[in-house]
Design a protein around this motif. Structure first.
Motif: not given
Ligand SMILES: C[S@@+](CC[C@H](N)C(=O)[O-])C[C@H]1O[C@@H](n2cnc3c(N)ncnc32)[C@H](O)[C@@H]1O
Length: 213
Positions: A4, A8, A12, A19, A47, A52, A68-69, A90-91, A109-111, A114
């Protein structure tokens, strides 16, 4: 998590505002639910991407911290100083570092779409329940099993598909799944389904607002 992070970080790097640079519509929806007395209240974002939505909540008076990872610091710097409050890890490591009852809002949001198993989601929701104060808000948006991308790519596990090379691993939520995760930790305020996105990329999402009893 490593996969991941690589995926990601690469996205970026190509586009720091993948996004968008403005806050999401979900952030406005969430703020309406929380209400108008945010000053000093602590909000954790999971995440957080380029920060933003954190910037939006900060300007609304919240004390914000995020995780955010993906490790693209230049992208974050572009998004503004507040994003220095985003930890690159990591979260689970981020949540473990927070004390019981130390935040009023946990937001994402949309996290939760994952690459998390049901056991991961249960652990994430349990951590959110531990960290929130009584009455605290758990607010999240997720893509649903009605989404156009559901079923594309290789089935990894239930409702989870790997769409590499067009994407990454995504876990889509059914209503029953969201209800199951909530049970025992939160009470539902409201759950709304929305069709979002533009042109070739419509996405079907739930906006979920829950509260710690
Ligand atoms: C769909 S994006 C949404 C980003 C943000 N919330 C937005 O709306 O702009 C999901 C985010 O989750 C992060 N992510 C994925 N797995 C993760 C983890 N295990 N721990 C931390 N962050 C994670 C990704 O790097 C990515 O930036």
């Amino acid at each position: 998590m490593q996969r991941q992070r690589e995926y990601w970080s690469g996205r970026y790097r190509e586009d720091p505002d993948l996004f968008g640079s403005d806050e999401s519509e979900f952030a406005h929806w969430a703020l309406d639910i929380i209400g108008v007395e945010p000053v000093g209240r602590k909000l954790l974002e999971l995440g957080a991407g380029n920060g933003r939505d954190m910037r939006f909540f900060h300007s609304a008076g919240f004390q914000v911290e995020g995780v955010d990872c993906a490790g693209d610091e230049p992208a974050r710097a572009r998004a503004g100083a507040i994003t220095s409050n985003i930890q690159c890890k990591d979260v689970f490591d981020f949540l473990h570092d927070h004390e019981r009852g130390s935040a009023e809002v946990i937001y994402s949001n949309l996290f939760y779409n994952m690459d998390f198993t049901e056991a991961d989601h249960r652990a994430l929701f349990a951590e959110a329940g531990r960290i929130l104060k009584p009455g605290g808000f758990h607010l999240y948006s997720v893509r649903t099993v009605k989404d156009n991308w559901y079923g594309r790519g290789k089935l990894v596990r239930r409702d989870t598909y790997d769409s590499t090379p067009d994407g990454t691993v995504m876990h889509f939520f059914s209503e029953a799944y969201a209800n199951r995760l909530r049970r025992g930790s939160f009470t539902l305020i409201t759950m709304e389904e929305r069709l979002k996105g533009k042109g070739d990329f419509p996405i079907d999402v739930y906006y979920v607002a829950e509260r710690k009893p």
